[in-house]
Design a protein around this motif. Sequence first.
Motif, PDB file in Angstrom:
ATOM      1  N   PHE A   1      10.064  26.457 -16.331  1.00 53.85           N
ATOM      2  CA  PHE A   1       9.009  25.649 -15.711  1.00 53.85           C
ATOM      3  C   PHE A   1       8.597  26.247 -14.373  1.00 53.85           C
ATOM      4  O   PHE A   1       7.414  26.413 -14.077  1.00 53.85           O
ATOM      5  N   GLU A   2       9.583  26.621 -13.580  1.00 51.05           N
ATOM      6  CA  GLU A   2       9.299  27.194 -12.262  1.00 51.05           C
ATOM      7  C   GLU A   2       8.559  28.521 -12.394  1.00 51.05           C
ATOM      8  O   GLU A   2       7.632  28.809 -11.649  1.00 51.05           O
ATOM      9  N   SER A   3       8.977  29.334 -13.370  1.00 49.34           N
ATOM     10  CA  SER A   3       8.319  30.620 -13.594  1.00 49.34           C
ATOM     11  C   SER A   3       6.844  30.416 -13.951  1.00 49.34           C
ATOM     12  O   SER A   3       5.957  31.100 -13.419  1.00 49.34           O
ATOM     13  N   LEU A   4       6.596  29.478 -14.846  1.00 49.50           N
ATOM     14  CA  LEU A   4       5.219  29.202 -15.259  1.00 49.50           C
ATOM     15  C   LEU A   4       4.407  28.657 -14.089  1.00 49.50           C
ATOM     16  O   LEU A   4       3.243  29.015 -13.903  1.00 49.50           O
ATOM     17  N   TYR A   5       5.052  27.810 -13.300  1.00 46.70           N
ATOM     18  CA  TYR A   5       4.388  27.277 -12.116  1.00 46.70           C
ATOM     19  C   TYR A   5       3.946  28.421 -11.210  1.00 46.70           C
ATOM     20  O   TYR A   5       2.811  28.475 -10.739  1.00 46.70           O
ATOM     21  N   ASN A   6       4.873  29.359 -10.982  1.00 44.43           N
ATOM     22  CA  ASN A   6       4.551  30.480 -10.096  1.00 44.43           C
ATOM     23  C   ASN A   6       3.449  31.372 -10.671  1.00 44.43           C
ATOM     24  O   ASN A   6       2.671  31.956  -9.931  1.00 44.43           O
ATOM     25  N   MET A   7       3.398  31.456 -11.997  1.00 44.61           N
ATOM     26  CA  MET A   7       2.366  32.278 -12.639  1.00 44.61           C
ATOM     27  C   MET A   7       0.973  31.671 -12.474  1.00 44.61           C
ATOM     28  O   MET A   7      -0.007  32.391 -12.337  1.00 44.61           O
ATOM     29  N   TYR A   8       0.888  30.351 -12.542  1.00 42.46           N
ATOM     30  CA  TYR A   8      -0.428  29.708 -12.632  1.00 42.46           C
ATOM     31  C   TYR A   8      -0.810  28.828 -11.447  1.00 42.46           C
ATOM     32  O   TYR A   8      -1.887  28.265 -11.428  1.00 42.46           O
ATOM     33  N   ARG A   9       0.092  28.701 -10.460  1.00 43.25           N
ATOM     34  CA  ARG A   9      -0.198  27.740  -9.376  1.00 43.25           C
ATOM     35  C   ARG A   9      -1.486  28.093  -8.610  1.00 43.25           C
ATOM     36  O   ARG A   9      -2.291  27.222  -8.322  1.00 43.25           O
ATOM     37  N   ASP A  10      -1.675  29.374  -8.300  1.00 38.61           N
ATOM     38  CA  ASP A  10      -2.861  29.761  -7.528  1.00 38.61           C
ATOM     39  C   ASP A  10      -4.133  29.497  -8.335  1.00 38.61           C
ATOM     40  O   ASP A  10      -5.136  29.015  -7.800  1.00 38.61           O
ATOM     41  N   SER A  11      -4.048  29.836  -9.613  1.00 33.92           N
ATOM     42  CA  SER A  11      -5.193  29.615 -10.491  1.00 33.92           C
ATOM     43  C   SER A  11      -5.556  28.136 -10.553  1.00 33.92           C
ATOM     44  O   SER A  11      -6.730  27.748 -10.402  1.00 33.92           O
ATOM     45  N   MET A  12      -4.512  27.293 -10.727  1.00 32.87           N
ATOM     46  CA  MET A  12      -4.751  25.851 -10.812  1.00 32.87           C
ATOM     47  C   MET A  12      -5.253  25.295  -9.479  1.00 32.87           C
ATOM     48  O   MET A  12      -6.137  24.449  -9.441  1.00 32.87           O
TER      49      MET A  12
ATOM     50  N   ILE B   1      -8.652  23.230  -9.071  1.00 32.56           N
ATOM     51  CA  ILE B   1      -8.606  21.867  -8.519  1.00 32.56           C
ATOM     52  C   ILE B   1      -9.401  21.786  -7.216  1.00 32.56           C
ATOM     53  O   ILE B   1     -10.225  20.890  -7.022  1.00 32.56           O
ATOM     54  N   TYR B   2      -9.150  22.768  -6.344  1.00 28.81           N
ATOM     55  CA  TYR B   2      -9.849  22.736  -5.048  1.00 28.81           C
ATOM     56  C   TYR B   2     -11.358  22.804  -5.246  1.00 28.81           C
ATOM     57  O   TYR B   2     -12.127  22.142  -4.544  1.00 28.81           O
ATOM     58  N   ASN B   3     -11.773  23.612  -6.204  1.00 29.38           N
ATOM     59  CA  ASN B   3     -13.210  23.766  -6.477  1.00 29.38           C
ATOM     60  C   ASN B   3     -13.850  22.445  -6.858  1.00 29.38           C
ATOM     61  O   ASN B   3     -15.020  22.206  -6.590  1.00 29.38           O
ATOM     62  N   ILE B   4     -13.063  21.561  -7.449  1.00 25.27           N
ATOM     63  CA  ILE B   4     -13.599  20.261  -7.866  1.00 25.27           C
ATOM     64  C   ILE B   4     -13.492  19.224  -6.744  1.00 25.27           C
ATOM     65  O   ILE B   4     -14.454  18.524  -6.447  1.00 25.27           O
ATOM     66  N   VAL B   5     -12.310  19.173  -6.067  1.00 24.53           N
ATOM     67  CA  VAL B   5     -12.128  18.100  -5.070  1.00 24.53           C
ATOM     68  C   VAL B   5     -12.538  18.518  -3.660  1.00 24.53           C
ATOM     69  O   VAL B   5     -12.850  17.667  -2.824  1.00 24.53           O
ATOM     70  N   ARG B   6     -12.503  19.808  -3.371  1.00 24.01           N
ATOM     71  CA  ARG B   6     -12.910  20.359  -2.070  1.00 24.01           C
ATOM     72  C   ARG B   6     -12.171  19.756  -0.875  1.00 24.01           C
ATOM     73  O   ARG B   6     -12.748  19.500   0.171  1.00 24.01           O
ATOM     74  N   ASP B   7     -10.902  19.490  -1.083  1.00 25.52           N
ATOM     75  CA  ASP B   7     -10.091  18.968   0.016  1.00 25.52           C
ATOM     76  C   ASP B   7      -8.646  19.416  -0.217  1.00 25.52           C
ATOM     77  O   ASP B   7      -8.078  19.185  -1.290  1.00 25.52           O
ATOM     78  N   ASN B   8      -8.060  20.054   0.805  1.00 19.66           N
ATOM     79  CA  ASN B   8      -6.730  20.637   0.641  1.00 19.66           C
ATOM     80  C   ASN B   8      -5.648  19.613   0.329  1.00 19.66           C
ATOM     81  O   ASN B   8      -4.826  19.829  -0.551  1.00 19.66           O
ATOM     82  N   ASP B   9      -5.663  18.509   1.064  1.00 24.87           N
ATOM     83  CA  ASP B   9      -4.616  17.499   0.868  1.00 24.87           C
ATOM     84  C   ASP B   9      -4.718  16.874  -0.512  1.00 24.87           C
ATOM     85  O   ASP B   9      -3.702  16.675  -1.197  1.00 24.87           O
ATOM     86  N   ILE B  10      -5.956  16.590  -0.919  1.00 20.71           N
ATOM     87  CA  ILE B  10      -6.152  15.985  -2.238  1.00 20.71           C
ATOM     88  C   ILE B  10      -5.787  16.985  -3.328  1.00 20.71           C
ATOM     89  O   ILE B  10      -5.135  16.638  -4.311  1.00 20.71           O
ATOM     90  N   ALA B  11      -6.189  18.240  -3.122  1.00 22.15           N
ATOM     91  CA  ALA B  11      -5.864  19.292  -4.088  1.00 22.15           C
ATOM     92  C   ALA B  11      -4.346  19.391  -4.261  1.00 22.15           C
ATOM     93  O   ALA B  11      -3.834  19.512  -5.376  1.00 22.15           O
TER      94      ALA B  11
ATOM     95  N   ILE C   1      -2.846  24.012 -19.602  1.00 22.12           N
ATOM     96  CA  ILE C   1      -2.600  23.523 -18.241  1.00 22.12           C
ATOM     97  C   ILE C   1      -3.918  23.477 -17.446  1.00 22.12           C
ATOM     98  O   ILE C   1      -4.114  22.623 -16.595  1.00 22.12           O
ATOM     99  N   LEU C   2      -4.831  24.401 -17.793  1.00 23.07           N
ATOM    100  CA  LEU C   2      -6.167  24.394 -17.163  1.00 23.07           C
ATOM    101  C   LEU C   2      -6.904  23.082 -17.478  1.00 23.07           C
ATOM    102  O   LEU C   2      -7.514  22.483 -16.600  1.00 23.07           O
ATOM    103  N   ASN C   3      -6.783  22.641 -18.717  1.00 26.61           N
ATOM    104  CA  ASN C   3      -7.398  21.372 -19.127  1.00 26.61           C
ATOM    105  C   ASN C   3      -6.829  20.192 -18.360  1.00 26.61           C
ATOM    106  O   ASN C   3      -7.560  19.322 -17.900  1.00 26.61           O
ATOM    107  N   ILE C   4      -5.469  20.201 -18.231  1.00 26.63           N
ATOM    108  CA  ILE C   4      -4.818  19.114 -17.494  1.00 26.63           C
ATOM    109  C   ILE C   4      -5.324  19.103 -16.053  1.00 26.63           C
ATOM    110  O   ILE C   4      -5.661  18.050 -15.496  1.00 26.63           O
ATOM    111  N   ALA C   5      -5.399  20.284 -15.451  1.00 31.68           N
ATOM    112  CA  ALA C   5      -5.810  20.401 -14.045  1.00 31.68           C
ATOM    113  C   ALA C   5      -7.248  19.919 -13.853  1.00 31.68           C
ATOM    114  O   ALA C   5      -7.547  19.153 -12.942  1.00 31.68           O
ATOM    115  N   ARG C   6      -8.136  20.406 -14.688  1.00 29.00           N
ATOM    116  CA  ARG C   6      -9.558  20.011 -14.579  1.00 29.00           C
ATOM    117  C   ARG C   6      -9.722  18.507 -14.738  1.00 29.00           C
ATOM    118  O   ARG C   6     -10.384  17.840 -13.944  1.00 29.00           O
TER     119      ARG C   6
END
Lengths: 176, 268
Positions: free
Chosen positions: A18-29, A33-43, A72-77
């Motif tokens: 789980f941690e490995s996958l998180y590290n692989m995709y966290r920046d992408s997610m 997320i940021y692109n949609i909410v445009r707020d760091n804390d909310i993201a 995971i992209l679907n979940i994030a969006r």
Amino acid sequence: MQLETLVEKFKQKDEKAFESLYNMYRDSMQGVIYNIVRDNDIAEEVMQDVFIKAWHNASTYSSQKGRFFTWILNIARNAAIDKTRSKAFKKSKQNLDSDFFVDILETSESLDNSTDAIGIKKFVGKLAEKCKAVIELIYFKGYTQLEASKKLDMPIGTIKTRNRNCIKELRNLVLN
Amino acid sequence: MDIKAYIESGILELYVAGVLSEKENKEVYELMLQHSEILQEVLDIESSIVKLTASVSQKTSGVDTFQAIKNQLGFNDNDTKVISIAQPKSNWLTYTGWAASIVLAAGLLWTLNKNNTLKSDIQVAETQQELLETQIENSKSSLEEANTLITVLRDDNITKIPLAGQGNFASTYAKVYWDKTSQRIFLDAQGLPEPPEGKVYQVWSLKLSPLTPTSLGTIDSFTTDANKIFEIENANESEAFGITLEPAGGSETPTMEQLYTLGVVSVS
């Protein structure tokens, strides 16, 4: 470790996988997320929710339904879009602008100077408006072909081929 | 099926975006398993999208999102947290502990060494003391002997008999001081050489007519006695004294070939 193995272990609730996958995709997610909410804390908040949801629903993922990244992209969006629909969010973000991801790229101060980021900036600068719009809707917002063709007032087949050509350009830039 | 045309259709890009129908997804998945080109194409598309989306990330530094996720999921990683907090403290403790133990060990070694030195010093002192005591004891007994000798010399009742060297041993000599009342003689054997290994001097009391030797004993302590003055019991009516060299333990009768000295008691 192979991605398939990691995903399989993750499905069996392996914390390391789980941690490995998180590290692989966290920046992408985070980007999506940021692109949609445009707020760091909310993201940040949404990020946590996304991965917690992924963990709880790990067993429901199946490679036959799609790529793990896509899952995971679907979940994030969906989580980010849900957030923008909440009352609290609407109150605080009355004037949420409708800029595309490219605006973030061009104005972001925290964007580091890694080769990838520089390459993407160059690419984005060269992209035609039509490419920016298609990528934004298809990948960042999760629009279907039909929804995108309506939004952009384009034939459905054109969306598909244009997207293909835009991603081809992206690949030439970031993968080669 | 035309793989190339399939790839060029742009369906794989939509597959990665996750905007296809369930039926289409399954179709792509099965084709991926059959055709490695399709799989590779999907991997490349995915990889470029991951990079593109990641480039939009604000990379919120200072916030450990995954730690927060783990906490919320109740992952048992308290250990890492405890360690990260306790690490500097335990390091400090460790260093101090090591330093203290090294100092202590050095101190112990020094003490041990010092103790050993003192012990050997004491031993040396004890040996010296013993040596001195022995010397004092020797001096005392020497003094006593000397005093006895002086008494003997001054005593009128003492008969002095010089023993002259005989035959091959002409260069040797001895003296006998005979205290008749105490029935003892003092033999001054200063003029005799050291007896060879396995031999002893034997002292004889003699009657002259007929010649009858009576053994007064052997001088076993000749070599070790510093004064060479020996006190010997003598209850005989001696007319002469002689000294012979005999095998260790002494002999029944004197060996005349080995008669060193002889002296006759002068009739006063």
